[in-house]
Scaffold this active site. Structure first.
Site, PDB file in Angstrom:
ATOM      1  N   TYR A 141       0.818  -1.219   0.000  1.00 20.28           N
ATOM      2  CA  TYR A 141       0.000   0.000   0.000  1.00 20.28           C
ATOM      3  C   TYR A 141       0.849   1.266   0.000  1.00 20.28           C
ATOM      4  O   TYR A 141       0.316   2.359   0.177  1.00 20.28           O
ATOM      5  CB  TYR A 141      -0.915   0.017   1.225  1.00 20.28           C
ATOM      6  CG  TYR A 141      -2.135  -0.861   1.106  1.00 20.28           C
ATOM      7  CD1 TYR A 141      -2.014  -2.237   0.990  1.00 20.28           C
ATOM      8  CD2 TYR A 141      -3.415  -0.318   1.124  1.00 20.28           C
ATOM      9  CE1 TYR A 141      -3.135  -3.049   0.892  1.00 20.28           C
ATOM     10  CE2 TYR A 141      -4.538  -1.119   1.028  1.00 20.28           C
ATOM     11  CZ  TYR A 141      -4.394  -2.483   0.912  1.00 20.28           C
ATOM     12  OH  TYR A 141      -5.509  -3.268   0.821  1.00 20.28           O
ATOM     13  N   LYS A 202       4.616 -14.492   4.132  1.00 23.02           N
ATOM     14  CA  LYS A 202       4.902 -15.462   3.068  1.00 23.02           C
ATOM     15  C   LYS A 202       6.412 -15.505   2.903  1.00 23.02           C
ATOM     16  O   LYS A 202       6.950 -15.371   1.800  1.00 23.02           O
ATOM     17  CB  LYS A 202       4.183 -15.032   1.775  1.00 23.02           C
ATOM     18  CG  LYS A 202       4.258 -16.040   0.650  1.00 23.02           C
ATOM     19  CD  LYS A 202       3.380 -17.256   0.828  1.00 23.02           C
ATOM     20  CE  LYS A 202       3.686 -18.286  -0.232  1.00 23.02           C
ATOM     21  NZ  LYS A 202       2.845 -19.501  -0.132  1.00 23.02           N
ATOM     22  N   ASP A 235      -1.098 -18.342   3.068  1.00 25.16           N
ATOM     23  CA  ASP A 235      -1.996 -19.314   2.428  1.00 25.16           C
ATOM     24  C   ASP A 235      -2.410 -20.395   3.418  1.00 25.16           C
ATOM     25  O   ASP A 235      -3.590 -20.737   3.544  1.00 25.16           O
ATOM     26  CB  ASP A 235      -1.350 -19.910   1.169  1.00 25.16           C
ATOM     27  CG  ASP A 235       0.068 -20.406   1.400  1.00 25.16           C
ATOM     28  OD1 ASP A 235       0.671 -20.090   2.448  1.00 25.16           O
ATOM     29  OD2 ASP A 235       0.593 -21.126   0.524  1.00 25.16           O
ATOM     30  N   ASP A 259      -5.263  -7.157   5.202  1.00 17.18           N
ATOM     31  CA  ASP A 259      -6.505  -6.756   4.522  1.00 17.18           C
ATOM     32  C   ASP A 259      -7.300  -8.006   4.142  1.00 17.18           C
ATOM     33  O   ASP A 259      -8.496  -8.121   4.427  1.00 17.18           O
ATOM     34  CB  ASP A 259      -6.127  -5.952   3.270  1.00 17.18           C
ATOM     35  CG  ASP A 259      -7.339  -5.542   2.460  1.00 17.18           C
ATOM     36  OD1 ASP A 259      -8.340  -5.123   3.060  1.00 17.18           O
ATOM     37  OD2 ASP A 259      -7.280  -5.636   1.211  1.00 17.18           O
TER      38      ASP A 259
HETATM   39  C1  IPM Z   1     -10.182  -2.050   4.100  1.00 23.34           C
HETATM   40  C2  IPM Z   1     -10.516  -1.725   2.666  1.00 23.34           C
HETATM   41  C3  IPM Z   1      -9.515  -0.718   2.145  1.00 23.34           C
HETATM   42  C4  IPM Z   1      -8.157  -1.373   2.176  1.00 23.34           C
HETATM   43  C5  IPM Z   1      -9.831  -0.150   0.750  1.00 23.34           C
HETATM   44  C6  IPM Z   1     -11.182   0.528   0.733  1.00 23.34           C
HETATM   45  C7  IPM Z   1      -8.770   0.767   0.245  1.00 23.34           C
HETATM   46  O1  IPM Z   1     -10.537  -2.893   1.910  1.00 23.34           O
HETATM   47  O2  IPM Z   1     -10.212  -1.134   4.941  1.00 23.34           O
HETATM   48  O3  IPM Z   1      -9.879  -3.197   4.399  1.00 23.34           O
HETATM   49  O4  IPM Z   1      -7.782  -2.080   1.242  1.00 23.34           O
HETATM   50  O5  IPM Z   1      -7.472  -1.194   3.164  1.00 23.34           O
HETATM   51 MG    MG Z   2     -10.275  -4.637   3.062  1.00 27.15          MG
END
Ligand code: IPM
Ligand code: MG
Length: 364
Positions: A141, A202, A235, A259
């Protein structure tokens, strides 16, 4: 003057529906706050070229914490088309405002408790009580991405194997980033008497970044001899958590794995209608339901507000209002256990606000 100032950011779609529900519950516990509304969401991308206008960020800096609803995100080509005509063709890039907020305010912890409420017809199993610590500022991210890949990058070692027309997204994990999320998970385990921490990674394949994460986890684990530590490749974690969810307690993971596994585990405890999250830094925190803006339900007051209500409960905990937080939690538990008021996802026909009123009515 109110005791707290809370940035109120409903955003898009059902974000407003669920935050309206949250207000009913916060008012029921007599939370002493001033709510400061902030502009955020798709509308502001279209009209101003920024889904997170600078004035909103400035306003947030004057508050103690934020409650956030949901945001609609669309692919770059659609984003470009929906811009007001005078903003088109200027190279404006849409980036998820929630990801930007996490990075801007250095909210490095994404805390996602996943507990099955007794009586929830949507539970996959009733004995699930897993707390996920997701790193929230780096990893895949980071937003360092290349497409097309600049020519000079092909001079780097190993790049001779890479096709010229490749797209590259960098997975960036720093020792500091790994350390602080892993430490937060262990500190939480210690504070709440949790027995075990599992690091998800991983590292057998992604050796540099996940190798770093795992080695730091092993190192920090030694400082907490009373807490059991183990680790799992992401996984196999997915497989084991479905088979034996009772074996997991506190789980810590880099951003993207966190996530993904948090959606998986939330589905095991009732789905996104129950999944709350706290984006927490050292000086500021923002609380939100995990679900998105669900445009097709926007304004219908149909979706389950429990996720958002539990997010507000986490906010109260973070502000040090444990007693109020506890009242909300118990009220949610009671309403779910009674099973009389259920939103559509639970097979009922209660509205978003009916659910909030039911919860508010259990608050003494
Ligand atoms: C979450 C969501 C977000 C992320 C998106 C909306 C960018 O999926 O808060 O888990 O990927 O973090
Ligand atoms: Mg999410």
């Amino acid at each position: 003057m109110a005791r707290y100032r809370i940035a109120w950011l409903p955003g898009d779609g059902v974000g407003k529906d669920v935050l309206d529900a949250v207000r009913i519950v916060l008012d029921a516990v007599e939370f002493d706050a001033e709510y400061v509304p902030g502009d955020i969401g798709w509308k502001f991308w279209c009209t101003e070229g920024d889904a997170l206008p600078a004035r909103t960020v400035e306003m947030m800096k004057t508050t103690d914490a934020a409650m956030f609803g949901a945001i609609t995100s669309k692919p770059q080509d659609v984003a470009e088309q929906e811009l007001a005509p005078h903003l088109r063709g200027k190279g404006l890039k849409y980036r998820s405002p929630i990801v930007r907020l996490r990075q801007m305010f250095d909210l490095y912890i994404n805390l996602r408790p996943e507990k099955a409420f007794p009586g929830n017809p949507l539970n996959y199993r009733d004995d699930i009580d897993i707390v996920i610590f997701r790193e929230n500022t780096e990893d895949l991210y980071s937003g360092v991405e290349f497409y097309p890949v600049p020519e000079e990058m092909f001079n780097l070692p190993g790049m001779d194997k890479v096709a010229r027309d490749a797209a590259i997204s960098l997975k960036i994990n720093t020792p500091r980033g790994c350390r602080r999320i892993i430490r937060a998970a262990f500190e939480y385990a210690r504070k709440y008497g949790r027995k075990k921490v599992t690091a998800v990674h991983k590292a057998n394949v992604v050796r540099a970044t996940d190798g770093l994460f795992l080695s730091i986890a092993k190192e920090i684990a030694q400082e907490y001899p009373e807490i059991e530590f183990d680790d799992a490749n992401v996984d196999s974690f997915c497989m084991w958590v479905l088979k034996n969810p009772e074996r997991f307690d506190v789980v810590v993971a880099p951003n993207l794995y966190g996530d993904i596994i948090s959606d998986l585990v939330s589905q095991m405890v009732g789905g996104l209608g129950f999944a709350a999250s706290g984006n927490i830094g050292d000086n500021y925190a923002l609380f939100e339901p995990v679900h998105g803006s669900a445009p097709k339900y926007a304004g219908q007051y149909k979706v389950n507000p429990v996720a958002a209500i539990l997010a507000s409960k986490m906010m109260l905990d973070w502000l040090g209002e444990a007693e109020l937080a506890d009242k909300i939690y118990k009220a949610v538990e009671t309403v779910i256990a009674e099973g009389k008021v259920r939103t559509y996802d639970m097979g009922g026909d209660a509205s978003t606000l009916d659910m909030a009123e039911a919860i508010a009515s259990k608050i003494k």
